[in-house]
Design an enzyme around this catalytic site. Structure first.
Site, mmCIF file in Angstrom:
data_model
loop_
_atom_site.group_PDB
_atom_site.id
_atom_site.type_symbol
_atom_site.label_atom_id
_atom_site.label_comp_id
_atom_site.label_asym_id
_atom_site.label_seq_id
_atom_site.Cartn_x
_atom_site.Cartn_y
_atom_site.Cartn_z
ATOM 1 N N GLU A 13 -8.826 -48.303 14.864
ATOM 2 C CA GLU A 13 -8.432 -49.169 15.970
ATOM 3 C C GLU A 13 -9.597 -49.796 16.727
ATOM 4 O OE1 GLU A 13 -5.634 -50.264 17.026
ATOM 5 O OE2 GLU A 13 -4.106 -49.071 16.031
ATOM 6 N N SER A 66 28.856 3.426 31.779
ATOM 7 C CA SER A 66 28.181 4.727 31.897
ATOM 8 C C SER A 66 26.659 4.627 31.944
ATOM 9 C CB SER A 66 28.569 5.608 30.703
ATOM 10 O OG SER A 66 29.955 5.884 30.703
#
Length: 703
Positions: free
Chosen positions: A91, A352
């Site tokens: 680029e 329990s």
């Protein structure tokens, strides 16, 4: 001596020079004023996706911006350097040296403009100019637009370093659809962070921002492949990459679909986002790898559960209080199981699971030893008559057996001795406040689940067993920095060790892997909740299974439903098991024969349940029988029909209690009618005028 005429050219030159300097200074000042007055709109870059990370910095979950865009910020050191080199080479080769504008590239673009009749072929854009277009997007493609980009590029270069410019470009560049930034693109197209990319992946990511929509891999495979190969060819022509690697990369398959963004710990992540609205990046205590394994297990388990059943799991480091994994449901998008509700924080009946703390207090008070004998026989505690889960009794058993088999009557006998209020105060030492029924006072029923607690709080209480009786405040990063260690123990260290030693001897559920953990199960009243909590010397894992709407689930139980999942989750977590600590110094294991007389047998103050009161037999429900399945459907979609309940014995008036709720009126008749609200498992209790009670469990069928 020089003449005045000879001095004039020098004066004119000096005047011109001063004027030029003033003009240059004025121009620079005006340009600086203009630059400050009209700065580039870099604030847009602050609108990024919010991220929730795990304890190691791994992305757990991300959120789109307000505009619905995936835009994940990324520092350069988190991106593959080979990709960055390829991007710059393709680029903007002179990116590191130009001031934002590349004169060579602009000259090439101008020549192409002239040769192509005014049509823009190459814009000569630098990465900085592309960033200018991204932070100030405009639709037109013209010379004026290009000049504006050039001016903005110069402004950006004044404000940012080259690395900052590159990092911001890699955050904002488009990659197709609502993907912006190389990190979002890498996660969506390859399912991985951009820290390490293949040559083919790097080339595709370089090519996509030039034309992100026409090259989307999931929609335009051929164009994406051509664009990627064009990048590879240029790298080959420039001699940057060997031809053999180019050939191999060119033959690699292009992804044909977008992958989902990381979506772990959704319930916890959502809570973190709500509680910390100003933080863009939030780090939790969770371990991403462990979280992923347990979420996968939850998804797999969903197929084995009944309709609308869900589950939850909490795994914590008991030494630090840090939560390593938190699974709130079978899946937060599982609407059929109400998966959006975080069941780790829902208040439910614990069954329990609180019994170990009752035994711990009894050990602490020297009321019992592991080999002390205790009666598991029918008992009457001022009208409260607990029964075991299987409705049977074992007679005289040891304390060890009573806890390992989770017998109800022995637990209530011990709770009567240590006191419910004292048990609740010990829970408060562990930072937990049980939720009692409205207006209710703590009674013996809390030992069997007659109160409310969340899975997260239950795991916090159980952290005491791995820390010599002192609980750790659990934390996951959604809150502030809470106190980690409480001042007072939940139970004494010796008592905590005894409970852990007993629970470590509980047989693993059938088919479960044999691993060295201690665990306790629980099933709530009416088969609404199944629990299992296990621990080793360092970690605590809690599991809940049930329905989010609290509807009963016939056959649901802690030992058969939750416990196998607990053992599998411990194995699947990948954590190494930590040995239990040695017995505290001075703690002696004694057989029953060597116990002091007072510890050979525990004697409670309850009455034998089958002793008649006032000469009459206790009440008995003769219909429906225990375990009956009763069809009460009306043949259509209407309400259920009443159930007829027949009694024998007892002294009127009688009060019917259905699923824990007493009907408003009592009656002296021994035939009662009850209309259930919904089908499913129900427990019916009839209490007479003298406080004696009888109960049966039935299943109401809507057919």
């Amino acid at each position: 001596m020089k003449s005045a005429a000879g001095m004039r050219p020098w004066r004119r030159a000096a005047t011109v020079l001063v004027a030029l300097m003033l003009l240059t200074g004025f121009t620079a000042l005006m340009l600086d004023r203009l630059d400050r007055a009209f700065p580039p709109p870099l604030d847009q870059a602050a609108d990024v996706s919010r991220e929730v990370l795990d304890r190691n910095g791994k992305l757990l979950r991300a959120y789109t911006t307000e505009g619905g865009v995936w835009r994940l910020p990324v520092p350069l050191d988190a991106v593959d350097p080979d990709y960055i080199d390829m991007l710059i080479a393709y680029e903007d080769r002179r990116f590191r040296s130009h001031p934002g504008i590349d004169p060579v590239a602009l000259m090439r673009a101008a020549v192409q403009l002239v040769l192509n009749g005014g049509r823009i072929v190459s814009g000569g854009s630098t990465i900085t100019m592309q960033l200018a277009r991204l932070v100030e997007p405009r639709g037109e493609r013209s010379v004026i637009a290009k000049l504006r980009q050039m001016a903005r590029a110069l402004q950006i270069e004044r404000r940012m370093s080259k690395d900052e410019i590159l990092s911001l470009y890699l955050t904002l560049a488009p990659y197709g659809g609502n993907l912006e930034g190389v990190r979002a693109a890498s996660l969506a197209w390859f399912g991985r962070e951009p820290k390490k990319l293949t040559l083919s992946q790097s080339a595709l990511l370089v090519a996509l921002p030039q034309s992100p929509e026409s090259r989307r891999p999931d929609r335009h495979q051929a164009q994406a492949r051509l664009a990627r190969n064009r990048v590879l060819s240029r790298m080959s022509a420039a001699g940057l990459i060997p031809e053999s690697e180019i050939m191999r990369a060119s033959g690699t398959k292009i992804p044909d679909r977008r992958m989902t963004m990381p979506d772990l710990a959704a319930h916890t992540a959502d809570l973190a986002i709500r509680t910390r609205p100003d933080a863009n990046v939030i780090a939790l205590t969770l371990d991403g790898a462990v979280q992923e394994r347990l979420e996968l297990l939850a998804t797999e388990t969903a197929g084995r559960l009944g309709p609308r059943q869900s589950l939850a799991m909490v795994l914590a480091d008991a030494a630090t209080g840090e939560i390593l994994a938190s699974v709130g449901s079978t899946g937060h998008l599982d609407t059929g199981r109400t998966g959006a509700i975080d069941m780790t924080r829902a208040i439910r009946s614990p069954g329990s699971t609180l019994k170990p703390f009752i035994y711990g207090l009894a050990f602490e008070d020297a009321l019992i030893a592991p080999e002390t004998m205790i009666d598991d026989t029918p008992a009457d505690f001022s009208g409260y008559r607990p029964r075991n889960f299987d409705r049977g009794y074992m007679g005289e058993v040891s304390i060890r057996e009573a806890l390992q088999f989770s017998l109800n009557v022995p637990a209530v006998r011990l709770l009567e001795a240590v006191g419910p209020q004292r048990l609740l105060s010990r829970f408060r030492r562990g930072g937990i406040q049980l939720e009692l029924p409205p207006g209710g006072t703590p009674g013996l029923a809390i030992g069997l689940g007659g109160a409310g607690i969340s899975l997260r709080d239950l795991v916090q209480l159980y952290s005491a067993f791995a820390n010599n009786g002192t609980a750790r405040m659990l934390r996951d990063g959604t809150e502030g920095t809470p106190q980690n260690l409480f001042d007072q123990p939940v139970i004494a260290a010796d008592a905590a060790w005894r409970v852990a030693e007993i629970l470590s001897g509980v047989t693993a559920p059938q088919g479960a892997p044999r691993i060295a953990i201690a665990y306790k199960t629980g099933t709530s009243y009416g088969y609404r909740d199944a629990w299992a909590v296990g621990f080793d010397g360092r970690h605590v894992l809690g599991v809940w299974v049930g329905r989010a709407d609290a509807a009963p689930v016939p056959g649901l139980s802690g030992i058969e439903t939750a416990a196998p999942l607990l053992f599998e989750a411990f194995v699947r977590s990948g954590l190494d098991r930590v040995d239990f600590p040695e017995a505290p110094r001075g703690l002696v294991a004694r057989g029953r024969d060597s116990l002091p007389y007072a510890l050979k047998k525990f004697r409670s103050t309850d009455k034998v349940a089958n002793v008649s009161a006032g000469g009459t037999l206790p009440p008995q429900i003769v219909y429906p029988p225990q375990g009956a399945r009763v069809a009460l459907g009306s043949g259509g979609a209407g309400p259920l029909m009443p159930l007829v309940i027949k009694l024998q014995g007892g002294s009127g008036p009688y009060r019917l209690i259905a699923n824990g709720e007493a009907l408003p009126k009592s009656t002296r008749r021994r035939v009662l009618n009850w209309t259930p609200d919904s089908p499913g498992a129900s427990t019916l209790t009839v209490m007479d005028a003298k406080g004696r009670a009888a109960s049966v469990s039935v299943f109401i069928d809507a057919r």
